[in-house]
Design an enzyme around this catalytic site. Structure first.
Site, mmCIF file in Angstrom:
data_model
loop_
_atom_site.group_PDB
_atom_site.id
_atom_site.type_symbol
_atom_site.label_atom_id
_atom_site.label_comp_id
_atom_site.label_asym_id
_atom_site.label_seq_id
_atom_site.Cartn_x
_atom_site.Cartn_y
_atom_site.Cartn_z
ATOM 1 N N HIS A 1 1.797 -3.291 9.546
ATOM 2 C CA HIS A 1 3.119 -3.058 9.087
ATOM 3 C C HIS A 1 3.851 -2.390 10.132
ATOM 4 C CE1 HIS A 1 2.761 -4.035 4.900
ATOM 5 N NE2 HIS A 1 1.700 -3.482 4.988
ATOM 6 N N HIS B 1 0.715 -1.122 0.046
ATOM 7 C CA HIS B 1 -0.114 -0.021 -0.129
ATOM 8 C C HIS B 1 1.012 1.366 0.052
ATOM 9 C CE1 HIS B 1 -3.289 -2.552 1.392
ATOM 10 N NE2 HIS B 1 -4.169 -1.878 0.520
#
Length: 114
Positions: free
Chosen positions: A77, A28
């Site tokens: 993340h 992303h």
């Protein structure tokens, strides 16, 4: 391909959503950086005012950072995944822009020759 090379597991603490796959680098973050950087690059030429250009850069920067930070906030993340994604994408964008600029210069030279 980078995720398959590094095989880094996702964080397993404070996760707000469940997601599979490897963690490093953040896809992303890479997509956001690529999309908004290229968008800013392309819009730059068509925005005539300095304030308009500043707005393009600020909006692009905000979107890139917001998407990156949201992935850390969601717990999917590590911050280093985001930074790695930004760096990998930054390298890719720089190469693409370099080739684009060279291509444009060659076209301009060909137009002058004819």
């Amino acid at each position: 391909m980078l995720k398959l090379y590094f095989h880094r597991a996702r964080p397993d603490f404070n996760r707000l959503i469940e997601i599979g796959g490897y963690s490093f680098p953040s896809g992303h973050a890479m997509n956001a950086f690529s999309f908004y950087s290229i968008l800013a690059f392309l819009l730059w030429r068509h925005v005539p005012t300095r304030m308009g250009r500043i707005a393009v850069i600020l909006l692009s920067t905000f979107m890139i950072l917001a998407i990156g930070l949201s992935k850390v906030y969601l717990g999917v993340h590590y911050p280093s995944d985001i930074i790695g994604g930004f760096l990998a994408s930054g390298l890719w964008v720089a190469v693409v822009i370099w080739f684009f600029q060279r291509y444009k210069e060659k076209l301009e030279i060909q137009e002058l020759a004819h």
